[in-house]
Design a protein around this motif. Structure first.
Motif, PDB file in Angstrom:
ATOM      1  N   ARG A  21      29.808  56.900  78.556  1.00 20.14           N
ATOM      2  CA  ARG A  21      29.023  56.906  79.800  1.00 20.14           C
ATOM      3  C   ARG A  21      29.439  55.729  80.692  1.00 20.14           C
TER       4      ARG A  21
ATOM      5  N   LEU B 296      17.480  60.609  77.444  1.00 22.54           N
ATOM      6  CA  LEU B 296      17.553  59.306  78.132  1.00 22.54           C
ATOM      7  C   LEU B 296      16.617  59.231  79.330  1.00 22.54           C
TER       8      LEU B 296
ATOM      9  N   LYS C 297      31.713  54.489  69.628  1.00 21.77           N
ATOM     10  CA  LYS C 297      30.967  55.611  69.043  1.00 21.77           C
ATOM     11  C   LYS C 297      31.699  56.944  69.204  1.00 21.77           C
TER      12      LYS C 297
ATOM     13  N   PHE D 255      14.031  65.283  76.458  1.00 21.41           N
ATOM     14  CA  PHE D 255      13.283  65.179  75.192  1.00 21.41           C
ATOM     15  C   PHE D 255      13.149  63.750  74.682  1.00 21.41           C
ATOM     16  N   GLY D 256      13.351  62.766  75.534  1.00 24.81           N
ATOM     17  CA  GLY D 256      13.206  61.392  75.056  1.00 24.81           C
ATOM     18  C   GLY D 256      13.200  60.405  76.198  1.00 24.81           C
TER      19      GLY D 256
ATOM     20  N   GLY E 190      27.168  55.859  74.445  1.00 27.96           N
ATOM     21  CA  GLY E 190      26.966  54.661  75.250  1.00 27.96           C
ATOM     22  C   GLY E 190      28.127  53.675  75.177  1.00 27.96           C
TER      23      GLY E 190
ATOM     24  N   GLY F 191      15.460  54.351  76.561  1.00 25.44           N
ATOM     25  CA  GLY F 191      15.425  53.041  77.202  1.00 25.44           C
ATOM     26  C   GLY F 191      14.015  52.532  77.438  1.00 25.44           C
TER      27      GLY F 191
HETATM   28  N1  LIG Z   1      10.995  64.917  71.919  1.00 27.65           N
HETATM   29  C1  LIG Z   1      11.056  64.965  70.598  1.00 27.65           C
HETATM   30  O1  LIG Z   1      10.272  65.638  69.941  1.00 27.65           O
HETATM   31  C2  LIG Z   1      12.107  64.164  69.890  1.00 27.65           C
HETATM   32  C3  LIG Z   1      12.369  64.405  68.539  1.00 27.65           C
HETATM   33  C4  LIG Z   1      13.369  63.643  67.911  1.00 27.65           C
HETATM   34  C5  LIG Z   1      14.065  62.673  68.646  1.00 27.65           C
HETATM   35  N2  LIG Z   1      13.760  62.476  69.953  1.00 27.65           N
HETATM   36  C6  LIG Z   1      14.510  61.492  70.750  1.00 27.65           C
HETATM   37  O2  LIG Z   1      15.882  61.793  70.602  1.00 27.65           O
HETATM   38  C7  LIG Z   1      16.661  60.593  70.683  1.00 27.65           C
HETATM   39  C8  LIG Z   1      17.567  60.523  69.463  1.00 27.65           C
HETATM   40  O3  LIG Z   1      16.758  60.298  68.327  1.00 27.65           O
HETATM   41  P1  LIG Z   1      17.413  59.830  66.956  1.00 27.65           P
HETATM   42  O4  LIG Z   1      16.278  59.551  66.018  1.00 27.65           O
HETATM   43  O5  LIG Z   1      18.461  60.776  66.576  1.00 27.65           O
HETATM   44  O6  LIG Z   1      18.014  58.407  67.340  1.00 27.65           O
HETATM   45  P2  LIG Z   1      19.528  57.889  67.520  1.00 27.65           P
HETATM   46  O7  LIG Z   1      20.288  58.919  68.290  1.00 27.65           O
HETATM   47  O8  LIG Z   1      20.032  57.459  66.246  1.00 27.65           O
HETATM   48  O9  LIG Z   1      19.336  56.572  68.431  1.00 27.65           O
HETATM   49  C9  LIG Z   1      19.059  56.587  69.759  1.00 27.65           C
HETATM   50  C10 LIG Z   1      20.314  56.467  70.676  1.00 27.65           C
HETATM   51  O10 LIG Z   1      19.807  56.328  71.993  1.00 27.65           O
HETATM   52  C11 LIG Z   1      20.800  55.707  72.794  1.00 27.65           C
HETATM   53  N3  LIG Z   1      20.141  54.708  73.651  1.00 27.65           N
HETATM   54  C12 LIG Z   1      20.082  54.776  74.988  1.00 27.65           C
HETATM   55  N4  LIG Z   1      19.379  53.761  75.483  1.00 27.65           N
HETATM   56  C13 LIG Z   1      18.989  53.000  74.453  1.00 27.65           C
HETATM   57  C14 LIG Z   1      18.229  51.792  74.332  1.00 27.65           C
HETATM   58  N5  LIG Z   1      17.729  51.174  75.409  1.00 27.65           N
HETATM   59  N6  LIG Z   1      18.025  51.276  73.102  1.00 27.65           N
HETATM   60  C15 LIG Z   1      18.510  51.894  72.007  1.00 27.65           C
HETATM   61  N7  LIG Z   1      19.219  53.059  72.046  1.00 27.65           N
HETATM   62  C16 LIG Z   1      19.456  53.600  73.261  1.00 27.65           C
HETATM   63  C17 LIG Z   1      21.835  55.117  71.848  1.00 27.65           C
HETATM   64  O11 LIG Z   1      22.983  55.985  71.841  1.00 27.65           O
HETATM   65  P3  LIG Z   1      24.075  55.957  73.010  1.00 27.65           P
HETATM   66  O12 LIG Z   1      24.334  54.523  73.284  1.00 27.65           O
HETATM   67  O13 LIG Z   1      25.255  56.657  72.446  1.00 27.65           O
HETATM   68  O14 LIG Z   1      23.436  56.694  74.118  1.00 27.65           O
HETATM   69  C18 LIG Z   1      21.162  55.235  70.488  1.00 27.65           C
HETATM   70  O15 LIG Z   1      22.105  55.351  69.457  1.00 27.65           O
HETATM   71  C19 LIG Z   1      15.649  59.435  70.792  1.00 27.65           C
HETATM   72  O16 LIG Z   1      15.488  59.091  72.143  1.00 27.65           O
HETATM   73  C20 LIG Z   1      14.351  60.052  70.261  1.00 27.65           C
HETATM   74  O17 LIG Z   1      13.205  59.439  70.747  1.00 27.65           O
HETATM   75  C21 LIG Z   1      12.808  63.200  70.589  1.00 27.65           C
END
Ligand SMILES: NC(=O)c1ccc[n+]([C@@H]2O[C@H](COP(=O)([O-])OP(=O)(O)OC[C@H]3O[C@@H](n4cnc5c(N)ncnc54)[C@H](OP(=O)(O)O)[C@@H]3O)[C@@H](O)[C@H]2O)c1
Length: 327
Positions: free
Chosen positions: A193, A216, A178, A237-238, A174, A241
């Motif tokens: 991005r 996203l 980073k 998978f997420g 983002g 926002g």
């Molecule tokens: N479906 C599942 O089972 C599953 C399992 C694990 C994690 N997840 C999802 O995978 C993603 C990553 O998880 P993680 O625990 O490793 O977290 P993380 O990557 O440490 O943090 C989330 C990242 O999302 C981006 N982002 C985009 N919009 C945002 C917003 N409005 N507020 C805050 N961050 C935002 C940011 O990176 P950038 O700015 O670089 O984009 C942020 O660093 C999360 O969305 C999580 O919910 C899903």
């Protein structure tokens, strides 16, 4: 027992504190765990924001992944005994001295795998593995594009793709600050991005990427479709926002691109096919034990440090994976 308690929904850490909670007891098919380490995840922040589906009731104890020793086993549980070292995916409540998990997603922890590193496994590493294998069906040499590449899941994917025989790794982040973290995690190409993102991805993968992992929501889905090559798979998978759910593109768009869109949810898998989670979790622990997988983790000293980490993640300022030492 001490636990991290959220008393109501908030965009900040003002309603999160370390407090006393009753020790949870395992029900049918569950175990309780004396927690040694717990993983901190973005999903905790989604719970803190009060997004639908993440909080059962306030006060709420977040926490999706723990390591420790089995404390008690509930009725109907076999194969796990008190005192045994385990890693477990918890429905919530992992950021506490004692947590309860379904036995079906609690697996033995190999002796030579450190508890601190293994605490990144039940949700983060297992999700990263299953995203690539079960959801995206990654093939040998295939290219992978990951959004939010410098975060926890993004960093784990970067370590797993080479271990699984995958090819070129492209990550988006983002913000420009980073880029270095994503490069250090193992990405061949890192793209900020902005308006040049599509061109930069196409330059890195002129024939189209094979796999896209996108946390996203559907914000970038049109771009994903544009940069994915024939036969490619896009895994959603997420919803970092927190936007409204949107419809997927009409099927002719998928036919024209010869692409597939797949969903992944570790929570839904735990409910419907927990053996898939347990198998993935055991596999990442084995890869660590065999020296084939290593993910850097930042270890926080106590639960009191977790609200600041949640705020880092909420602000998109986190880097890599955070784990808290509890016992
Ligand atoms: N479906 C599942 O089972 C599953 C399992 C694990 C994690 N997840 C999802 O995978 C993603 C990553 O998880 P993680 O625990 O490793 O977290 P993380 O990557 O440490 O943090 C989330 C990242 O999302 C981006 N982002 C985009 N919009 C945002 C917003 N409005 N507020 C805050 N961050 C935002 C940011 O990176 P950038 O700015 O670089 O984009 C942020 O660093 C999360 O969305 C999580 O919910 C899903």
């Amino acid at each position: 027992m001490q636990a991290l308690v959220m008393t109501g929904p908030s965009r900040g850490s003002d309603l999160t504190e370390v407090g006393d909670m009753p020790v949870p007891e395992p029900g049918e098919g569950e175990v309780s765990v004396d927690v040694s380490h717990a993983g901190v995840n973005f999903i905790d922040v989604m719970a803190r924001r009060g997004e639908p589906g993440y909080v059962t009731a306030w006060p709420f104890v977040p926490g999706k992944e723990v390591t420790g020793t089995v404390r008690r086993v509930g009725p109907g549980v076999s194969g796990l005994v008190p005192g045994q070292r385990v890693a477990a995916l918890t429905p919530s409540g992992g950021l506490a001295e004692v947590a309860v998990a379904p036995a079906a997603v609690t697996v033995p922890l190999p002796d030579d795998v450190p508890s601190s590193l293994a605490a990144a496994a039940p949700l983060m590493l297992t999700s990263a593995l299953l995203l690539l294998t079960d959801a995206a069906r990654l093939g040998a040499g295939e290219s992978v594009l990951v959004h939010s590449a410098s975060g926890g899941v993004g960093s784990a994917v970067a370590r797993l793709v080479p271990a699984l025989g995958g090819g070129r790794l492209i990550g988006t982040v983002g913000r420009a600050d980073k880029v270095q973290a994503a490069r250090s995690a193992g990405y061949d190409t890192v793209v900020v991005r902005d308006e040049g993102m599509g061109a930069a991805i196409r330059a890195a993968a002129p024939e189209g990427v094979d796999v896209v992992l996108d946390p996203l929501g559907v914000e970038l889905l049109e771009l994903d479709l544009e940069v994915t090559g024939p036969g490619g798979r896009i895994v959603l998978f997420g919803n970092a926002g927190g936007g409204e759910a949107s419809p997927l593109p009409p099927h002719p768009r998928l036919m024209r691109g010869n692409v597939g869109i797949v969903g992944f949810s570790a929570s839904a898998l735990t409910a419907g096919a927990p053996h898939r989670i347990a198998r993935g979790l055991s596999r990442v622990l084995d890869l660590i034990a065999e020296g084939l997988l290593d993910v850097p983790v930042t270890v926080i000293d106590s639960l009191a440090g977790v609200p600041d980490v949640h705020q880092l993640l909420a602000d998109g300022r986190g880097s890599g994976k955070y784990v808290v030492r509890i016992a």
